[in-house]
Scaffold this active site. Structure first.
Site, PDB file in Angstrom:
ATOM      1  N   SER A  77       0.855  -1.198   0.000  1.00 43.93           N
ATOM      2  CA  SER A  77       0.000   0.000   0.000  1.00 43.93           C
ATOM      3  C   SER A  77       0.880   1.233   0.000  1.00 43.93           C
ATOM      4  O   SER A  77       2.048   1.187   0.434  1.00 43.93           O
ATOM      5  CB  SER A  77      -0.881   0.001   1.247  1.00 43.93           C
ATOM      6  OG  SER A  77      -1.537   1.238   1.419  1.00 43.93           O
TER       7      SER A  77
ATOM      8  N   TYR B 257      -2.002  -0.795  10.506  1.00 47.05           N
ATOM      9  CA  TYR B 257      -2.093  -1.088   9.072  1.00 47.05           C
ATOM     10  C   TYR B 257      -0.856  -0.654   8.286  1.00 47.05           C
ATOM     11  O   TYR B 257      -0.276  -1.465   7.548  1.00 47.05           O
ATOM     12  CB  TYR B 257      -3.359  -0.451   8.500  1.00 47.05           C
ATOM     13  CG  TYR B 257      -3.525  -0.661   7.010  1.00 47.05           C
ATOM     14  CD1 TYR B 257      -3.957  -1.890   6.514  1.00 47.05           C
ATOM     15  CD2 TYR B 257      -3.222   0.354   6.110  1.00 47.05           C
ATOM     16  CE1 TYR B 257      -4.098  -2.093   5.148  1.00 47.05           C
ATOM     17  CE2 TYR B 257      -3.363   0.161   4.743  1.00 47.05           C
ATOM     18  CZ  TYR B 257      -3.796  -1.058   4.261  1.00 47.05           C
ATOM     19  OH  TYR B 257      -3.913  -1.260   2.915  1.00 47.05           O
TER      20      TYR B 257
END
Length: 257
Positions: free
Chosen positions: A138, A151
């Site tokens: 990501s 995350y």
């Protein structure tokens, strides 16, 4: 001898787009997802529409033993030349509001599922003329973010793991790539949250179908790091982390309010 691509988290979002893109290229599929997410009906549709062989395996990859078991099943029955580790979970919450179950599940799915499944399927990939591993990281891997905290850390692990493994396997038939997309508007809830974000946050958004196509194109070109948001990536490289962290944390704070 039939060869297959394995796609985790393939019942929705980016994983579903990966499956669709591979199907269009006449690549046989092994789709993995949680039970009760309409995976079988999606698999049947891909098989009928594109005339390929599709197998659906429903299991919870937050349990490491399930990861090992599904890998054993795949290794016994199929020749795998592509592994796409797409499965992952996110979310924006105050760290002080989450419990240990939330933390453990995110680490299990985002880190352990990818790492363990890759290790278990590598012997299968080594047996093929060419093998490809694509890990989904990501843009969050490039900056810490308050109200997400866990995350981005898990995605930094995936990024580092992918680059290291690619280097380790450089003299083998298996090539490892990593893609770092931004968030994707996959449902109405995400669309609503997107409207609350800053310009910086909105610029990072990706279209899942475009991410899937670019990623598959680039793994066959043996591209190590696949960028789908070059402007956002550049900003994250040149703007100091203390500034990006502050901006992104403010964005997440608005999202949870």
């Amino acid at each position: 001898m039939k060869q297959y691509a394995v796609v985790t988290g393939s019942s929705r979002g980016l994983g579903k787009s990966f499956a669709g893109e591979l199907a269009q290229r006449q690549i046989n599929l092994i789709l993995i997802s949680l039970p009760n997410e309409s995976l079988v009906s999606f698999g049947k549709k891909m098989a009928s529409e594109y005339g390929i062989d599709v197998h659906c395996l429903e299991t919870d990859l937050s349990n490491t033993q399930n990861v090992i078991s599904v890998a054993e099943k795949i290794n016994k029955q199929f020749n795998v030349f592509i592994l796409i580790n797409n499965v992952g979970i996110g979310g924006s919450r105050k760290f002080t509001d989450v419990d240990s179950t939330y933390i453990i599940k995110m680490v299990q799915i985002n880190i352990l599922a990818t790492t363990v499944l890759t290790r278990q399927l590598l012997p299968n990939l080594f047996k093929q003329p060419e093998g490809y591993v694509l890990n989904v990281s990501s843009l969050a891997a490039y900056s810490p973010i308050g109200y997400k905290t866990i995350y981005p850390a898990t995605k930094s692990f995936i990024y580092s793991f992918s680059i290291g493994l690619c280097q380790e396997l450089k003299d083998t038939n298996v090539f490892v790539s990593v893609v770092n997309p931004g968030p994707m508007v996959t449902n109405e809830d995400v669309f609503v949250r997107n409207k609350k974000q800053s310009l910086f946050g909105r610029l990072a958004y990706s279209d899942s179908a475009k991410v899937a196509k670019k990623s598959i194109d680039n793994i066959f070109k043996r591209k190590k790091v696949i960028l789908v948001n070059p402007l956002s990536w550049l900003l994250l490289q040149i703007v100091p982390t203390r500034i990006t962290c502050s901006i992104l944390t403010s964005t997440m704070k608005r999202e949870i309010q």
